[in-house]
Structures are given as structure tokens and as C-alpha cells.
Design an enzyme around this catalytic site. Structure first.
Site, PDB file in Angstrom:
ATOM      1  N   CYS A  10       7.271 -11.863   8.085  1.00 15.70           N
ATOM      2  CA  CYS A  10       8.599 -12.480   8.167  1.00 15.70           C
ATOM      3  C   CYS A  10       8.716 -13.714   7.269  1.00 15.70           C
ATOM      4  O   CYS A  10       7.735 -14.420   7.059  1.00 15.70           O
ATOM      5  CB  CYS A  10       8.875 -12.926   9.588  1.00 15.70           C
ATOM      6  N   ASN A  45       9.903 -16.945  12.772  1.00 16.31           N
ATOM      7  CA  ASN A  45       8.675 -16.234  12.388  1.00 16.31           C
ATOM      8  C   ASN A  45       7.648 -16.494  13.475  1.00 16.31           C
ATOM      9  O   ASN A  45       7.577 -17.609  13.985  1.00 16.31           O
ATOM     10  CB  ASN A  45       8.091 -16.786  11.084  1.00 16.31           C
ATOM     11  N   GLY A  46       6.813 -15.496  13.748  1.00 16.68           N
ATOM     12  CA  GLY A  46       5.751 -15.692  14.735  1.00 16.68           C
ATOM     13  C   GLY A  46       5.953 -14.796  15.940  1.00 16.68           C
ATOM     14  O   GLY A  46       6.782 -13.874  15.912  1.00 16.68           O
ATOM     15  N   TRP A  51       9.573  -8.562   9.646  1.00 16.39           N
ATOM     16  CA  TRP A  51       8.520  -7.546   9.671  1.00 16.39           C
ATOM     17  C   TRP A  51       8.291  -7.278  11.154  1.00 16.39           C
ATOM     18  O   TRP A  51       7.790  -8.132  11.877  1.00 16.39           O
ATOM     19  CB  TRP A  51       7.271  -8.109   8.988  1.00 16.39           C
ATOM     20  N   GLU A  89      -3.914   1.414   0.346  1.00 17.05           N
ATOM     21  CA  GLU A  89      -2.748   0.611   0.707  1.00 17.05           C
ATOM     22  C   GLU A  89      -1.550   0.850  -0.193  1.00 17.05           C
ATOM     23  O   GLU A  89      -0.420   0.735   0.265  1.00 17.05           O
ATOM     24  CB  GLU A  89      -3.086  -0.888   0.791  1.00 17.05           C
ATOM     25  N   LYS A 102       2.343  -9.500   2.653  1.00 18.24           N
ATOM     26  CA  LYS A 102       1.446 -10.250   1.782  1.00 18.24           C
ATOM     27  C   LYS A 102       0.701 -11.317   2.557  1.00 18.24           C
ATOM     28  O   LYS A 102      -0.493 -11.541   2.357  1.00 18.24           O
ATOM     29  CB  LYS A 102       2.263 -10.887   0.654  1.00 18.24           C
ATOM     30  N   HIS A 141     -25.597  11.287   6.253  1.00 18.78           N
ATOM     31  CA  HIS A 141     -25.863  11.136   7.685  1.00 18.78           C
ATOM     32  C   HIS A 141     -24.644  11.503   8.525  1.00 18.78           C
ATOM     33  O   HIS A 141     -24.557  11.104   9.688  1.00 18.78           O
ATOM     34  CB  HIS A 141     -26.324   9.701   7.979  1.00 18.78           C
ATOM     35  N   ARG A 188       6.355 -10.580   0.530  1.00 18.14           N
ATOM     36  CA  ARG A 188       5.530 -10.768   1.730  1.00 18.14           C
ATOM     37  C   ARG A 188       5.589  -9.559   2.657  1.00 18.14           C
ATOM     38  O   ARG A 188       4.788  -9.463   3.587  1.00 18.14           O
ATOM     39  CB  ARG A 188       6.016 -12.005   2.491  1.00 18.14           C
ATOM     40  N   GLU A 195     -13.640  -2.343  -1.226  1.00 16.08           N
ATOM     41  CA  GLU A 195     -12.430  -2.960  -1.760  1.00 16.08           C
ATOM     42  C   GLU A 195     -11.583  -1.929  -2.529  1.00 16.08           C
ATOM     43  O   GLU A 195     -10.364  -1.877  -2.388  1.00 16.08           O
ATOM     44  CB  GLU A 195     -12.801  -4.149  -2.658  1.00 16.08           C
ATOM     45  N   LYS A 227      -7.742  -0.763  -1.736  1.00 17.22           N
ATOM     46  CA  LYS A 227      -6.663  -0.870  -2.719  1.00 17.22           C
ATOM     47  C   LYS A 227      -5.968   0.476  -2.883  1.00 17.22           C
ATOM     48  O   LYS A 227      -4.747   0.557  -2.902  1.00 17.22           O
ATOM     49  CB  LYS A 227      -7.259  -1.329  -4.058  1.00 17.22           C
TER      50      LYS A 227
HETATM   51  C1  F6R Z   1      -5.095  -6.260   0.463  1.00 20.79           C
HETATM   52  C2  F6R Z   1      -4.789  -7.606   0.889  1.00 20.79           C
HETATM   53  C3  F6R Z   1      -5.152  -8.004   2.282  1.00 20.79           C
HETATM   54  C4  F6R Z   1      -5.509  -9.487   2.340  1.00 20.79           C
HETATM   55  C5  F6R Z   1      -5.704  -9.935   3.808  1.00 20.79           C
HETATM   56  C6  F6R Z   1      -6.144 -11.371   3.898  1.00 20.79           C
HETATM   57  O1  F6R Z   1      -4.754  -6.056  -0.860  1.00 20.79           O
HETATM   58  O2  F6R Z   1      -4.225  -8.372   0.173  1.00 20.79           O
HETATM   59  O3  F6R Z   1      -6.179  -7.220   2.796  1.00 20.79           O
HETATM   60  O4  F6R Z   1      -6.674  -9.693   1.606  1.00 20.79           O
HETATM   61  O5  F6R Z   1      -4.511  -9.760   4.502  1.00 20.79           O
HETATM   62  O6  F6R Z   1      -5.221 -12.212   3.302  1.00 20.79           O
HETATM   63  P1  F6R Z   1      -5.617 -13.666   2.814  1.00 20.79           P
HETATM   64  O7  F6R Z   1      -6.608 -13.515   1.731  1.00 20.79           O
HETATM   65  O8  F6R Z   1      -4.330 -14.254   2.353  1.00 20.79           O
HETATM   66  O9  F6R Z   1      -6.193 -14.362   4.009  1.00 20.79           O
END
Ligand code: F6R
Length: 604
Positions: A2, A99-100, A73, A487, A599, A503, A27, A480, A484
Site C-alpha cells: 500500500c 497502510n498497515g 494491496w 516471480e 516492492k 535424493h 510497490r 536467487e 527471479k
Molecule cells: C524479489 C524481491 C524480494 C525482496 C524482499 C526483501 O525480487 O525483491 O524478495 O528481496 O521482499 O525486501 P528488502 O530487501 O527491501 O528487505
């Protein structure tokens, strides 16, 4: 997640709100709305979907000089128009964005709001009805009513509230959720993210938890919940408007992937002087030297960056490193060592899960270091020390340059501590030289985009699931890379320790299953990964290899130019970022704003 934007005293309020909400789009959100007032005229407009839809609905009619806007959100209640913010009190006099998460909203509803009619299912609507009850039924003025409600509300919140009978004011409060004041010329703003105000002002004022702010066009009054005034200075933010534009790029993600060589160089010039001496804050070096164990707390991509840094941190600082998933550690810490140092790795500096751990760490009186991309962010403010990533704003939801910047920043930290400890491996590790080679390796990989796009088309065009495999640091890169890919392409993908496949998980390999094998230049591990590749290929897997120069063979698919083993995760991840980008693009998906994702994850 949000977002909030509010403005008072500017006749372009509607446009400022819509532009602000557009800046918050990155975000992640599923619905949005604005409330604007001009004299006694008001307009409340909401829509499900993109801000562009909200803009269409607003048209050119709704002008105002004061307003609040929100991107939602969904947490409580589906993404429907009736659940979108702003929400209004029973009589419609008060309007609120939030927000929250309000933890006790059900109790508040039951205890105070019997007989009230609610349009949707959100906790926010309960909050505005509660404030409204104190004004509309109990006769309190808005400020006292807001204060009284804040004493009752439990949970996380950033609130911006308008009383339509009080023409000049926005009331603001925060607890655990980010919120900033923007100080303009003849008007003021409030926002959950500096980026949504940067067009209007670079003068900001922090709000701390459990503070209330009364905002008019020419005054900002910060108070505690008992009404005591608090002094607060404005500061100048270093954000640059051009940093948050896409330029000629089709997507932020591609721009951010391409920025990585310059981020490496920026880190070199920040954390080393012209003679190659480390320029890391001596207080931070001392904090690491004094620790008997480093606890890296992070989520998602940042968590993976923690793993990618573990080996060199241990070897160069002679200190064991333990990784903790923030959302798990918030609810239960393991037995800690005698002298722990907590390192919070977080791009945004606002992740609620990580912050929850930091709050506990502070309660225990333990030292902490936040490594973040956002100066002034909550985790930066509340930790004992901060190191910045200097990667520039990362707008695309999928994190790329922050991941590589995190590893590089950790490398400077490890080198500085190792040097201070006379560690022989640290003496031999010329981090400045090695990172400049990393920058060149990244550039070489980036020049192969077309080839990578073609390989992705061959491998993933019809895929529903896939695997990344690797050993050692490549296993962490595989984690990682898989995150990527899934997502933004929605292909189910797992990052697996290559030797662990047999295994159990190898039973999922069938004709055509895409398997991407990562092999950095490690003469002990690489032959074993080759063996694992042969095992999956024998079971029908469609294999693509990403191999570091030096151990590559003629039929390998993508060759990465060689870097220092401590930094191989940075070089090896680049092609996988491009794999994810092209897989998403080729499927016609929204690369920068994948569904369901945010984000900055500011709820637990
Ligand atoms: C994936 C991504 C998320 C963030 C996670 C932590 O591409 O961006 O997995 O890495 O939400 O966010 P931060 O680093 O802002 O604490």
C-alpha cells in the site's frame, strides 16, 4: 504494498495525488483511490486495477487544493472497489487512508461501533468509523478524536485523515509503517515513500512511531499522543528525479540490470579511497571485530545475497555467519552467541519482517548494522549502524541491482574487517581490483542479451516448471535465479543444490523439463555439477548451462567471464536476471509489476 500520498494547500492537488500514486505503482497494488476537496466541494473516486483506470475515472473535472490518495494491496477483504481506500466515517465527514494492519479491528468494531454500517471488509473502515464516532457521536474535535482512537488502535499503521469541515488540515499518524512529511513552498505533503513527492519537493521531515502530525499548507506540527509538541527539522533528500525515470528503456528491470556495472564502480569509489584503502566507517569495522557471530537477517532476494556473502565474510573476518529468514526470526530467535552482531540486509529498509527482528534486537540491547539502499529508511534509522548500497532507486519489483550491490558492499565490509584483523586472505583480496573485473564481466554478459533471449525462447516458451541447479555459491545463486524467474514469469521454478536432486526431486524430471545448471570456476565442484547435468539429461531434461570462463566446454550455452571466486555470485547471477526478464517479456507479462507482489513489504 500500500502507498499513501496527501497534499494540502496546492491547487493542483488532484494531479499531484495521481502522479504520486503513479510513482507508488512500483510497490505493488490492486486498487486505488483519491479524495479531494476544494472549499466545501468534495470528490471520492476509487477504482480496481491500474492508476490509469483511476485517472480515466477522475477525468478533468475533479479539482481540489487538498486531498489524500492511496494504492491498496489487499490484506483484509478482496481487491474490490468497496474495499479500496479512502474510507469514510458513518456520516461521511471524515475520510481516511491507511497502510498497515490493525490487529484489534474486530474488537474495536464490537466494543465501539455497534449499529454502524460498513461498506466493505477492511480494518481501515473500522478505524475511520471509530474516529468518526468520537467526533460525530461524542462531540470531540477531530484532533482529540484522532488521539483517542490512536490510544485504542493496536497494530501497524500510517494514517492520513481529512475532516471535510476543517478546510485546511490533514491529520497524520504512524506506527511501524513508513510515512514522511514533504515540505513544499506554500503547501505541504505526506507520503509513504519519498519518491512520490520528489517532483514537488526534496525537503522532508521524518515521523517516528506513535507520533501525530497536524499538517496545514504552511505549518507542520509534530506531537506525541499526549499532545506534547516535538521539534523536528526538515532535511534535504539526495534523490534525483532522473533516477526514477525509465529513460528510453521499455522496463525498469532492464534499466536496473544494465546499471549494475556502474553500481559496482560507484561502490568502489564510495568504500575505497583513490589509493585503494578501505573507506568503511571505523565504528562498523569495530562492531564486526567485537562480535563472535554475525547474524544476517533478511527476506527474499536480500536473504539470498546474505548466503552469497557468507563464505567470504567468514573467511575474511574469522567470524561465523548465520542466516535468518526475517519472518521466522521475528517469532523465535535461536540461542544466540555471547557477542552477536545483527546485520539487516534490506534493499528498501522498510521490510516489516526484518524490522520486527530489529525491534527485538534493540529490546535486547544488541548491536546492529543495516545495509540498505534507502538512506533514512526505518531499518537504517533504528539500527546502531548503516551502510548504504548506493545502487540508486530500484523501481522494478524484481530486485536485481540491489542484490549485486549487497554482495559487493559486504565484500568491502569483509575486506575492511579482515585488514584490521591482519587476516592473510584479506590482505591477498584486492577488492577494488576484483570488483572492477566484476563490472567488466557484467558488461560482457550484458552484451549477449540477444543470444540469451533466443536461448530463453527455446528453453522456456512452453515451460510450466523449471529447475536451477548448482553447488557451493552457485547453489545460492540458483535460489536467487529461481526466485527471479518465478516471480516475473510465473513459471514454477526451484533452485536446488545439484547433488541433492537425486535424493528425491529428480523424480520430477521428465521429457523436456528445463534445467539450468550453474557452474562457476571451481575445479572441485564443477565436475560434480557436470555429473548431475548428465543425470538429468539422461532422464529427458532440456539443459541449459551457464558456466564461468576457464571451465567452459564447447557446447556450453552461456559463458560468463571469470572473476574472483568470492564474487562469482555477482557475475553468475547476471545471465539469470536476463533469463527471467526475457521469459516474462516473451509471455507478455507485466515485467516490472508482477501480480500479487509488492516492492516494499511493509506488513508482517
Ligand atoms: C524479489 C524481491 C524480494 C525482496 C524482499 C526483501 O525480487 O525483491 O524478495 O528481496 O521482499 O525486501 P528488502 O530487501 O527491501 O528487505
Amino acid at each position: 504494498m500500500c502507498g499513501i500520498v496527501g497534499v494540502v494547500g496546492n491547487s493542483n492537488a488532484t494531479d499531484i495525488l495521481l502522479q504520486g500514486l503513479e510513482k507508488l505503482e512500483y510497490r505493488g497494488y490492486d486498487s486505488a483511490g483519491i479524495f479531494v476537496t476544494a472549499g466545501d466541494k468534495t470528490a471520492l473516486i476509487k477504482s480496481v486495477g491500474r492508476i490509469a483506470d483511476l485517472r480515466d475515472k477522475v477525468g478533468n473535472q475533479e479539482l481540489g487544493d487538498r486531498g489524500i490518495g492511496h494504492t491498496r494491496w489487499a490484506t483484509h477483504g478482496k481487491p474490490l472497489e468497496e474495499n479500496a481506500h479512502p474510507h469514510q466515517s458513518e456520516t461521511g465527514r471524515l475520510t481516511l487512508v491507511h497502510n498497515g494492519v490493525i490487529e484489534n479491528y474486530a474488537e474495536l468494531k464490537e466494543d465501539y461501533l455497534a449499529g454502524h454500517h460498513f461498506n466493505g471488509q477492511t480494518d481501515t473502515e473500522v478505524a475511520v468509523h471509530l474516529i468518526g464516532k468520537f467526533v460525530e457521536e461524542d462531540g470531540l474535535d477531530t484532533l482529540s478524536a484522532f488521539r483517542q482512537a490512536l490510544q485504542l488502535i493496536k497494530g501497524s499503521y500510517a494514517f492520513a485523515l481529512i475532516d471535510k469541515e476543517d478546510a485546511d488540515t490533514i491529520y497524520v499518524a504512524k506506527n511501524k509503517s513508513p510515512l514522511l512529511i514533504g515540505v513544499g513552498q506554500g503547501y505541504n505533503m505526506v507520503c509513504s515513500d519519498a519518491m512520490a513527492m520528489i517532483r514537488e519537493t526534496n525537503q522532508y521531515m521524518e515521523i517516528h512511531d506513535q507520533e501525530l502530525v497536524v499538517l496545514t499548507k504552511d505549518s507542520v506540527s509534530v506531537q506525541d499522543y499526549s499532545g506534547n509538541s516535538l521539534e523536528r527539522e526538515a532535511y534535504t533528500a539526495e534523490l534525483d528525479l532522473s533516477d526514477i525515470g525509465k529513460g528510453t528503456y521499455p522496463h525498469y528491470m532492464l534499466k536496473e540490470i544494465d546499471e549494475q556495472p556502474s553500481v559496482m564502480r560507484k561502490l568502489i569509489s564510495t568504500y575505497a579511497d583513490a589509493n585503494g584503502n578501505m573507506a568503511v566507517d571505523p565504528a562498523i569495522v569495530k562492531a564486526v571485530q567485537e562480535a563472535d557471530r554475525l547474524y544476517i537477517i533478511a527476506a527474499g532476494t536480500s536473504y539470498h545475497a546474505g548466503f552469497a556473502s557468507k563464505q567470504f565474510l567468514e573467511e575474511l573476518t574469522d567470524t561465523p555467519v548465520e542466516l535468518g529468514i526475517a519472518s521466522e526470526w521475528g517469532y523465535g530467535m535461536p540461542l544466540l552467541s555471547q557477542k552477536p552482531l545483527f546485520i539487516f540486509l534490506t534493499q528498501s529498509g522498510e521490510t516489516a519482517d526484518s524490522r520486527q527482528v530489529l525491534v527485538k534486537v534493540n529490546e535486547l540491547g544488541l548491536p546492529s548494522l543495516t545495509i540498505t539502499n534507502v538512506p533514512g529508511s526505518t531499518l537504517s534509522r533504528e539500527a546502531s549502524h548503516t551502510m548504504l548500497l548506493h545502487a540508486g532507486p530500484e523501481i522494478s519489483v524484481a530486485s536485481t541491482k540491489a542484490y549485486t550491490a549487497q554482495i559487493a558492499t559486504m565484500a568491502f565490509l569483509a575486506k575492511a574487517v579482515g585488514q584490521a584483523n591482519n587476516n592473510t586472505k584479506a590482505a591477498a583480496f584486492d577488492v577494488v581490483h576484483e570488483l572492477s573485473l566484476v563490472a567488466q564481466s557484467i558488461e560482457a554478459s550484458l552484451s549477449d542479451k540477444e543470444m540469451i533471449a533466443n536461448k530463453v525462447e527455446e528453453l522456456l516458451s512452453t515451460a510450466r516448471n523449471a529447475f536451477y541447479i548448482g553447488r557451493g555459491n552457485d547453489y545460492y545463486v540458483a535460489m536467487e535465479a529461481a526466485l527471479k524467474l518465478k516471480e516475473i514469469s510465473y513459471i514454477q521454478c526451484e533452485g536446488f543444490a545439484a547433488g541433492e536432486l537425486k535424493h528425491g526431486t529428480i523424480s520430477l524430471i521428465e521429457d523436456g523439463t528445463p534445467v539450468i545448471a550453474l557452474m562457476s570456476n571451481n575445479s572441485i565442484l564443477a565436475p560434480h555439477v557436470r555429473g548431475n547435468v548428465a543425470e538429468v539429461a539422461a532422464r529427458g531434461a532440456h539443459v541449459l548451462t551457464i558456466v564461468e570462463e576457464g571451465i567452459n566446454k564447447e557446447d556450453d550455452d552461456i559463458v560468463v567471464s571469470s572473476v574472483h571466486p568470492y564474487l562469482s555470485s555477482i557475475a553468475m547471477v547476471i545471465p539469470t536476471q536476463l533469463v527471467a526478464y526475457y521469459a516474462s517479456l516473451q509471455r507478455g507479462l507485466d515485467v516490472d509489476k508482477p501480480r500479487n507482489l509488492a516492492k516494499s513489504v511493509t506488513v508482517e
